[in-house]
Design a protein around this motif. Structure first.
Motif, PDB file in Angstrom:
ATOM      1  N   ARG A  29       0.839  -1.206   0.000  1.00 22.24           N
ATOM      2  CA  ARG A  29       0.000   0.000   0.000  1.00 22.24           C
ATOM      3  C   ARG A  29       0.870   1.251   0.000  1.00 22.24           C
ATOM      4  N   LEU A  30       1.926   1.205   0.794  1.00 16.90           N
ATOM      5  CA  LEU A  30       2.851   2.333   0.852  1.00 16.90           C
ATOM      6  C   LEU A  30       3.554   2.534  -0.486  1.00 16.90           C
ATOM      7  N   ALA A  31       3.944   1.426  -1.106  1.00 20.78           N
ATOM      8  CA  ALA A  31       4.613   1.542  -2.404  1.00 20.78           C
ATOM      9  C   ALA A  31       3.670   2.147  -3.440  1.00 20.78           C
ATOM     10  N   GLY A  32       2.385   1.727  -3.398  1.00 14.88           N
ATOM     11  CA  GLY A  32       1.411   2.313  -4.304  1.00 14.88           C
ATOM     12  C   GLY A  32       1.250   3.803  -4.077  1.00 14.88           C
ATOM     13  N   LEU A  33       1.274   4.208  -2.822  1.00 15.96           N
ATOM     14  CA  LEU A  33       1.178   5.630  -2.512  1.00 15.96           C
ATOM     15  C   LEU A  33       2.403   6.377  -3.025  1.00 15.96           C
TER      16      LEU A  33
ATOM     17  N   ARG B 237       7.035   2.219 -12.676  1.00 20.21           N
ATOM     18  CA  ARG B 237       7.792   1.069 -12.179  1.00 20.21           C
ATOM     19  C   ARG B 237       7.406   0.728 -10.744  1.00 20.21           C
ATOM     20  N   ILE B 238       7.180   1.743  -9.912  1.00 11.98           N
ATOM     21  CA  ILE B 238       6.759   1.507  -8.531  1.00 11.98           C
ATOM     22  C   ILE B 238       5.425   0.767  -8.506  1.00 11.98           C
ATOM     23  N   LEU B 239       4.502   1.167  -9.360  1.00 16.58           N
ATOM     24  CA  LEU B 239       3.184   0.536  -9.383  1.00 16.58           C
ATOM     25  C   LEU B 239       3.251  -0.913  -9.842  1.00 16.58           C
ATOM     26  N   LEU B 240       4.050  -1.192 -10.861  1.00 19.24           N
ATOM     27  CA  LEU B 240       4.194  -2.578 -11.318  1.00 19.24           C
ATOM     28  C   LEU B 240       4.783  -3.464 -10.216  1.00 19.24           C
TER      29      LEU B 240
ATOM     30  N   LEU C 195      -3.715  -1.103  -8.660  1.00 20.50           N
ATOM     31  CA  LEU C 195      -2.385  -0.559  -8.927  1.00 20.50           C
ATOM     32  C   LEU C 195      -2.029  -0.698 -10.410  1.00 20.50           C
ATOM     33  N   LEU C 196      -2.380  -1.828 -11.010  1.00 18.00           N
ATOM     34  CA  LEU C 196      -2.069  -2.032 -12.425  1.00 18.00           C
ATOM     35  C   LEU C 196      -2.895  -1.120 -13.325  1.00 18.00           C
ATOM     36  N   LEU C 197      -4.115  -0.807 -12.919  1.00 18.41           N
ATOM     37  CA  LEU C 197      -4.904   0.157 -13.679  1.00 18.41           C
ATOM     38  C   LEU C 197      -4.226   1.526 -13.671  1.00 18.41           C
ATOM     39  N   ASP C 198      -3.676   1.902 -12.517  1.00 15.83           N
ATOM     40  CA  ASP C 198      -2.905   3.153 -12.462  1.00 15.83           C
ATOM     41  C   ASP C 198      -1.680   3.071 -13.365  1.00 15.83           C
TER      42      ASP C 198
ATOM     43  N   SER D 106       4.780  -2.935  -6.987  1.00 13.83           N
ATOM     44  CA  SER D 106       3.846  -3.046  -5.859  1.00 13.83           C
ATOM     45  C   SER D 106       2.746  -4.056  -6.164  1.00 13.83           C
ATOM     46  N   ALA D 107       2.217  -4.004  -7.393  1.00  9.35           N
ATOM     47  CA  ALA D 107       1.160  -4.943  -7.770  1.00  9.35           C
ATOM     48  C   ALA D 107       1.659  -6.380  -7.707  1.00  9.35           C
ATOM     49  N   ALA D 108       2.876  -6.603  -8.166  1.00  5.60           N
ATOM     50  CA  ALA D 108       3.437  -7.965  -8.132  1.00  5.60           C
ATOM     51  C   ALA D 108       3.573  -8.475  -6.706  1.00  5.60           C
TER      52      ALA D 108
END
Length: 527
Positions: free
Chosen positions: A57-61, A77-80, A97-100, A82-84
């Motif tokens: 969650r923090l990484a997504g933020l 790259r952060i979102l990818l 996260l992947l939609l973002d 984090s989603a993984a």
């Protein structure tokens, strides 16, 4: 909310729970537009550690903050990543996260990154209960769009737009994404309605961090629909707010919209300054969609000023560059065609005609068919074919809601009729065009319509100036709200201003409008 969660975190003895509450506080701070404090809280939570969901969650933020500050590649790259990391324990969170990530890759016009993000999203074991099936299909469709497969891309967009009203409160970011898809698919009326609903939610719940994004898509749809004054008013407020909360790349977005309006209005210096500032900003924050508006604005400025060769060269260069995957080359294709025809170079109109026809056919909107017929009329080889396309353009415009495009068709049709010595018919078209151009403040286009009317034998006088045009964007926004009867304090709360600033705007606006009381405002046409 952020302050309460932060206090609760400080009083929490368990490290994992403290990290979770700090993460929630950081998200609340970001929603409220306080990116600096959100980053501080997120870093505190990261140092504590916690369960995998909190860490992700923090990484997504962090990705969201990076994007809001214009670091779009870092954010992607952060979102990818984090989603993984949370795909197994929280598939729906990973999907969001992947939609973002898909959206970010779209903004930088990176087809490979969009396709990769969409593929990862499709690979998640989502169920209908997750409520994201339409978004998964739309993400795949965005990759199809960038690959040029419009027939596959647009239907999933339409499906999602149709259910936007049913998406519950609390998912404003997803509705903003749908609004963007409406802009890509040419459904500007629905896009406008979605944008208004998102902004109402953001204002009602204090989601200041999301409000500039909502204002950005609203300004774009107002621009598309020819509501130029509204677009500038929205963009001016959005620019101020984005600057206040550190969303630097949004400033460029708003200024690119303002550059487009300046081009329509013939304000050359303003257009060039805004567009060139936007292009310079994109050099450090590579959001391709924003530079697309700036390039289009400069081309439209040249077209309106009669610099057809310069306009044509600019449009051709933009269509060959990084923007070639985006929606802008489809939308400025009619301008490119007009420039080529006015130069007597119809061969250079063939490629943009094919481009626009592919999009207009897939989209199926009456306004798109009207503009397509206009382009075909300009390129017709004989008068009979041209007449047929002008008639079809007029019928299609009657079913649409794009008055500026209709006026441009009327102007070109009127010119054609005058050259065919059908002066009486031409004057009917040219009068309609002039009325719309004057109402829109489109000075170069209005002057061209006047010149054509004079050539057709009509005496033309300039209309009286529009009172509302004398107001600044923020004065107009304040005056419109005051005309509805709300108090200065309520206006201030809605626009995130002080009551004193509201009073100052009204003090300056009243003499410009020739009124002395708020009651008189309600009787004015404020556009």
């Amino acid at each position: 909310a952020a302050a309460a969660l932060e206090r609760a975190a400080r009083l929490t003895p368990g490290l994992a729970d403290r990290a979770r509450r700090l993460a929630l506080a950081a998200e609340a701070a970001a929603d409220a537009g306080d990116l600096e404090h959100a980053q501080v809280l997120a870093e505190q939570a990261r140092r504590i550690g916690g369960d995998p969901l909190t860490v992700a969650r923090l990484a997504g933020l962090r990705g969201r903050i990076a994007f809001d500050r214009g670091a779009v590649h870092d954010a992607h790259r952060i979102l990818l990543d984090s989603a993984a990391s949370i795909a197994e324990p929280d598939r729906r969170g990973a999907a969001l996260l992947l939609l973002d990530a898909v959206r970010n890759a779209w903004y930088v016009s990176d087809p490979a990154a969009v396709a990769e993000s969409a593929a990862r999203l499709a690979a998640l074991p989502l169920t209908p209960q997750d409520g994201l099936d339409g978004f998964v299909r739309a993400a795949r469709a965005m990759a199809d769009f960038l690959a040029g497969d419009l027939e596959r891309a647009l239907p999933p967009f339409r499906e999602l737009i149709a259910v936007a009203a049913a998406i519950p409160s609390g998912l404003a970011a997803l509705r903003i994404s749908i609004c963007s898809l409406a802009g890509i698919s040419g459904d500007f009326d629905n896009g406008l309605a979605i944008a208004h609903s998102v902004i109402e939610e953001c204002r009602a719940h204090g989601l200041i961090g999301l409000l500039p994004l909502g204002q950005a898509v609203l300004a774009i749809h107002q621009l598309y629909l020819g509501r130029f004054r509204d677009a500038v008013t929205t963009a001016a407020e959005g620019r101020r707010l984005a600057g206040d909360i550190g969303q630097t790349h949004r400033i460029a977005h708003f200024e690119s919209v303002m550059a487009m309006v300046a081009a329509v209005e013939g304000r050359e210096q303003d257009c060039r300054e805004l567009a060139e500032r936007t292009i310079a900003h994109v050099g450090t924050h590579p959001v391709a969609t924003i530079v697309g508006w700036a390039e289009w604005a400069l081309g439209l400025l040249d077209l309106g000023q009669g610099r057809f060769e310069v306009a044509l060269e600019r449009f051709e260069a933009a269509a060959r560059g990084p923007l070639r995957h985006q929606i802008m080359p489809y939308y400025f294709a009619p301008d490119q065609i007009e420039a080529a025809v006015r130069l007597g170079l119809p061969a250079r109109a063939e490629q943009p005609l094919a481009r626009f026809e592919s999009w207009a056919t897939a989209a199926g909107h009456p306004w798109a068919q009207a503009v397509l017929h206009r382009c075909r009329a300009l390129l017709a080889h004989d008068d009979e074919a041209a007449e047929l396309h002008w008639e079809r353009a007029a019928r299609a415009h009657a079913e649409a809601n794009r008055p500026f495009e209709r006026a441009r068709t009327d102007l070109l049709h009127g010119e054609w009729l005058r050259r065919a010595r059908r002066k009486s018919e031409s004057r009917t078209r040219l009068r309609a065009a002039l009325e719309t151009f004057e109402r829109a403040g489109a000075a170069p286009w209005a002057e061209r319509a006047r010149a054509e009317l004079r050539a057709a034998g009509e005496t033309v006088t300039r209309s009286a100036p529009d009172l509302a045009s004398s107001l600044s964007p923020q004065e107009l926004q304040v005056v419109r709200l005051a005309a509805t009867g709300v108090t200065n304090r309520e206006i201030a709360a809605q626009l995130f201003l002080s009551p004193k600033t509201v009073s100052h705007h009204l003090y300056r606006a009243f003499p410009k409008l020739g009124v002395t009381t708020r009651t008189e405002l309600a009787r004015l046409d404020l556009g």
